[in-house]
Design a protein around this motif. Structure first.
Motif, PDB file in Angstrom:
ATOM      1  N   UNK A  81      19.016   3.815   1.069  1.00 23.42           N
ATOM      2  CA  UNK A  81      19.807   4.923   1.878  1.00 23.42           C
ATOM      3  C   UNK A  81      20.488   4.475   3.270  1.00 23.42           C
ATOM      4  N   UNK A  82      21.465   5.213   3.588  1.00 23.48           N
ATOM      5  CA  UNK A  82      21.917   4.815   4.948  1.00 23.48           C
ATOM      6  C   UNK A  82      21.148   4.966   6.326  1.00 23.48           C
ATOM      7  N   UNK A  83      20.349   6.053   6.167  1.00 25.26           N
ATOM      8  CA  UNK A  83      19.068   6.266   6.875  1.00 25.26           C
ATOM      9  C   UNK A  83      18.151   6.660   6.190  1.00 25.26           C
ATOM     10  N   UNK A  84      16.982   5.980   6.058  1.00 23.30           N
ATOM     11  CA  UNK A  84      15.995   6.260   5.290  1.00 23.30           C
ATOM     12  C   UNK A  84      14.689   7.010   5.800  1.00 23.30           C
ATOM     13  N   UNK A  85      13.796   6.666   5.141  1.00 25.77           N
ATOM     14  CA  UNK A  85      12.304   7.563   5.793  1.00 25.77           C
ATOM     15  C   UNK A  85      11.698   6.879   7.051  1.00 25.77           C
ATOM     16  N   UNK A  86      10.847   7.729   7.550  1.00 27.02           N
ATOM     17  CA  UNK A  86      10.072   7.267   8.609  1.00 27.02           C
ATOM     18  C   UNK A  86       9.055   6.201   8.355  1.00 27.02           C
ATOM     19  N   UNK A  90      20.851  10.141   3.302  1.00 33.01           N
ATOM     20  CA  UNK A  90      20.102  10.464   4.576  1.00 33.01           C
ATOM     21  C   UNK A  90      18.961  11.102   4.267  1.00 33.01           C
ATOM     22  N   UNK A  91      17.760  10.378   4.481  1.00 35.58           N
ATOM     23  CA  UNK A  91      16.307  11.076   4.268  1.00 35.58           C
ATOM     24  C   UNK A  91      15.328  10.750   5.197  1.00 35.58           C
ATOM     25  N   UNK A  92      15.912  10.934   6.401  1.00 36.89           N
ATOM     26  CA  UNK A  92      15.114  10.628   7.513  1.00 36.89           C
ATOM     27  C   UNK A  92      13.897  11.747   7.749  1.00 36.89           C
ATOM     28  N   UNK A  93      13.945  12.748   6.867  1.00 39.42           N
ATOM     29  CA  UNK A  93      12.769  13.699   6.886  1.00 39.42           C
ATOM     30  C   UNK A  93      11.808  13.460   6.124  1.00 39.42           C
ATOM     31  N   UNK A  94      11.633  12.160   5.525  1.00 40.06           N
ATOM     32  CA  UNK A  94      10.753  11.629   4.670  1.00 40.06           C
ATOM     33  C   UNK A  94       9.907  10.566   5.382  1.00 40.06           C
ATOM     34  N   UNK A  95       8.683  10.560   5.189  1.00 38.20           N
ATOM     35  CA  UNK A  95       7.464   9.552   5.951  1.00 38.20           C
ATOM     36  C   UNK A  95       6.803   8.738   4.808  1.00 38.20           C
ATOM     37  N   UNK A  96       6.658   7.608   5.088  1.00 40.30           N
ATOM     38  CA  UNK A  96       5.924   6.751   4.250  1.00 40.30           C
ATOM     39  C   UNK A  96       4.424   7.147   4.473  1.00 40.30           C
ATOM     40  N   UNK A 112      16.823   2.012   8.504  1.00 39.02           N
ATOM     41  CA  UNK A 112      18.280   2.213   8.099  1.00 39.02           C
ATOM     42  C   UNK A 112      18.568   1.188   7.121  1.00 39.02           C
ATOM     43  N   UNK A 113      19.949   1.190   6.590  1.00 38.90           N
ATOM     44  CA  UNK A 113      20.245   0.218   5.570  1.00 38.90           C
ATOM     45  C   UNK A 113      21.681   0.268   5.424  1.00 38.90           C
ATOM     46  N   UNK A 165       0.705  -1.138  -0.014  1.00 37.20           N
ATOM     47  CA  UNK A 165       0.005  -0.108  -0.045  1.00 37.20           C
ATOM     48  C   UNK A 165       1.001   1.101  -0.162  1.00 37.20           C
ATOM     49  N   UNK A 166       2.041   1.321  -0.447  1.00 35.09           N
ATOM     50  CA  UNK A 166       2.874   2.425  -0.694  1.00 35.09           C
ATOM     51  C   UNK A 166       3.051   2.794  -2.142  1.00 35.09           C
ATOM     52  N   UNK A 167       2.741   3.944  -2.410  1.00 40.97           N
ATOM     53  CA  UNK A 167       2.729   4.575  -3.857  1.00 40.97           C
ATOM     54  C   UNK A 167       4.246   4.993  -4.143  1.00 40.97           C
ATOM     55  N   UNK A 168       5.121   5.210  -2.961  1.00 41.74           N
ATOM     56  CA  UNK A 168       6.502   5.336  -3.222  1.00 41.74           C
ATOM     57  C   UNK A 168       7.170   4.757  -2.029  1.00 41.74           C
ATOM     58  N   UNK A 169       8.216   4.186  -2.558  1.00 36.68           N
ATOM     59  CA  UNK A 169       9.093   3.299  -1.472  1.00 36.68           C
ATOM     60  C   UNK A 169      10.549   4.035  -1.223  1.00 36.68           C
ATOM     61  N   UNK A 170      11.083   4.636  -2.055  1.00 36.74           N
ATOM     62  CA  UNK A 170      12.583   5.051  -1.971  1.00 36.74           C
ATOM     63  C   UNK A 170      12.777   6.363  -2.302  1.00 36.74           C
ATOM     64  N   UNK A 171      12.997   7.519  -1.462  1.00 40.28           N
ATOM     65  CA  UNK A 171      13.540   8.806  -1.694  1.00 40.28           C
ATOM     66  C   UNK A 171      15.207   8.613  -1.637  1.00 40.28           C
ATOM     67  N   UNK A 172      15.759   8.514  -2.836  1.00 34.09           N
ATOM     68  CA  UNK A 172      17.023   7.892  -3.081  1.00 34.09           C
ATOM     69  C   UNK A 172      18.097   9.103  -3.517  1.00 34.09           C
ATOM     70  N   UNK A 173      17.650  10.169  -3.325  1.00 39.42           N
ATOM     71  CA  UNK A 173      18.284  11.425  -3.920  1.00 39.42           C
ATOM     72  C   UNK A 173      19.396  11.739  -2.893  1.00 39.42           C
ATOM     73  N   UNK A 174      19.077  11.390  -1.721  1.00 35.26           N
ATOM     74  CA  UNK A 174      20.518  11.732  -0.540  1.00 35.26           C
ATOM     75  C   UNK A 174      20.486  10.119   0.361  1.00 35.26           C
TER      76      UNK A 174
END
Length: 483
Positions: free
Chosen positions: A144-149, A108-114, A175-176, A97-106
């Motif tokens: 991402x090393x540190x991905x989204x919430x 560290x993308x801890x500011x994003x939220x699924x 994290x990954x 049920x996710x329309x988007x999975x990876x915000x891969x531009x950085x």
């Protein structure tokens, strides 16, 4: 006249599509809620053993009583004689049920939220319910090393987004480590190669992020203590990391190799926080004592390996070896298809190592609930817990057993009998619409002539083609970091 006829044909086509899809319509319109009394079942509690010929009374969405010969004047009675009841299955690693999975531009993308990308109409939700899965941890991808919430949800098919979210679940984050982060096996078209590109770069990225988060927390502490006059600039990237440092956000860390995941545990010890779960963890059997000492849980694939270089050292006995060390271990799907067969994955924990039946069941029910921080309200059949239960035709570890009913908080979200009735009604409506369309004559073409007719063979065999679609769980190295 021709334009009118063409519009009619178009509308008929729309109705055909609707008829084909209505079989999967949300059962909310016909969902049965209120008090429920399940009678004479074999109840696998996942906490207090297996109870024969036992009743379960669910009132107000909660399990009110468990015992024999229970009665209730107001409850709807379900006869489960000869059937099994288990807690709802919980998937501790999902991207359903996710329309988007990876915000891969950085990195560290801890500011994003699924939670900003939830699709409550995803058909995989209904299919998960048909396999007895009632809840899941929805994770950002592993680019991402540190991905989204992350988001913890119950699959309340047919309800709104807010109804899906488990309100009192602790917040989490992805994290990954490994190939997906350093992109050793793929590049994103049009995107400049991104730091880090090595395993040591991944470690540095995580350490740098927490160094900045620690300084950020101190800056706010100094301001709140009136040691400084100007408040720090708010940083949405660092705020979730501060929550990790303060034990308010759970880390769920993707990884395969033992050396990389051990490095992450060392970083966590360095900065004084705990890793909640090591996800995938195909080599966790190599350093189980260190995991137990740190206090992390592990969420694994039971028998999926060798689909990438990182997975070559996986063995089917991992669940048993972790369980023997006292580690809270769960079995996840990381797949919209595997999510409906986790009961069979639990059975394999018994096959490979001889994990006792109840402990194997816990690996897809209570243990993931504990890992998600919701173990006090779901994951086992106990008085006071949510009425998240599944009724099976036979033992849930048998490949011949099927889910008859799936309930979340006492409300039915999947019923096999009702599902079959909807399928029959949908097929009848579709056949009637097709017959009407065939009898309505040829459609007007663009030049005023007859439009193309629907080939009869395709009408007859369209379900066969749909049934033959590839539904296997495919793993490739070029997975874009989803896994």
């Amino acid at each position: 006249m021709l334009l009118v006829k063409e519009k009619i044909m178009r509308k008929t086509s729309i109705f055909l599509v609707f008829a084909a899809l209505c079989v999967f319509a949300a059962p909310a319109a016909t969902a049965q809620s209120g008090d429920v009394l399940i009678k004479n079942a074999t109840v696998m509690t996942a906490a207090r053993g297996t109870l024969e010929n036992t009743d379960i009374l669910i009132q107000g969405g909660k399990i009110a009583r468990i015992g024999k010969n229970l009665s209730s004047a107001s409850a709807r009675v379900i006869d489960a004689t000869g059937k099994y009841v288990t807690p709802g299955i919980i998937d501790a690693h999902s991207h359903a049920m996710l329309d988007a999975i990876n915000e891969s531009s950085f990195s560290v993308t801890s500011m994003t939220d699924v939670k900003d990308a939830l699709d409550t109409d995803d058909i995989s939700i209904y299919r998960a319910l048909a396999g007895g899965t009632t809840a899941a941890l929805l994770l950002h991808g592993s680019a991402n090393s540190i991905g989204g919430q992350s988001a913890t949800v119950k699959f309340k098919w047919g309800k709104g987004k807010d109804d899906f979210l488990v309100k009192d679940a602790p917040p989490g984050i992805k994290f990954a480590t490994g190939e997906n982060v350093k992109r050793s096996n793929f590049n994103i078209p049009g995107q400049t190669p991104r730091y880090p590109r090595t395993r040591m770069g991944v470690v540095e990225t995580i350490r740098d992020a927490f160094t900045r988060a620690r300084d950020y927390r101190q800056a706010w502490a100094d301001f709140n203590a009136k040691k400084t006059k100007t408040p720090p600039r708010r940083d949405l990237e660092l705020e979730p990391l501060v929550e990790i440092l303060e034990g308010k956000r759970i880390v769920h860390a993707h990884g395969y190799r033992s050396d990389e995941q051990l490095n992450l545990l060392k970083i966590a010890d360095e900065f004084g926080f705990k890793v909640g779960t090591l996800q995938h963890g195909l080599e966790t059997y190599k350093f189980a004592p260190e995991i137990a000492k740190h206090g992390a849980g592990v969420s694994i694939f039971i028998d999926s390996w060798s689909y990438k270089i990182e997975g070559y050292d996986a063995i089917p006995f991992t669940a048993y070896m972790l369980w023997k060390q006292g580690i809270v271990v769960s079995i996840n799907s990381d797949s919209d298809e595997r999510i409906r067969r986790l009961n069979l994955d639990a059975a394999k924990a018994m096959k490979y190592g001889g994990v006792p039946e109840e402990d194997a069941l816990k690996m897809v029910t209570l243990n993931p609930a504990i890992q998600l921080g919701i173990g006090k309200r779901t994951g086992s059949i106990e008085v006071g817990k949510d009425g998240d239960v599944v009724i099976w035709t036979g033992h849930p570890f048998s490949p011949y057993s099927r889910v008859e009913t799936t309930m979340i908080e006492g409300e039915v979200y999947f019923d096999r009998t009702a599902d079959a009735q909807r399928r029959t009604a949908a097929e009848a409506e579709k056949a009637a619409l097709l017959k009407d369309k065939m009898n309505s004559g040829p459609a007007a073409g663009p030049g005023g002539g007859a439009g193309p007719r629907i080939p009869r063979e395709s009408i007859v065999h369209d379900r066969d083609h749909a049934d033959q679609e590839k539904t296997g769980d495919t793993h490739t190295e070029n997975d874009g970091g989803n896994r």
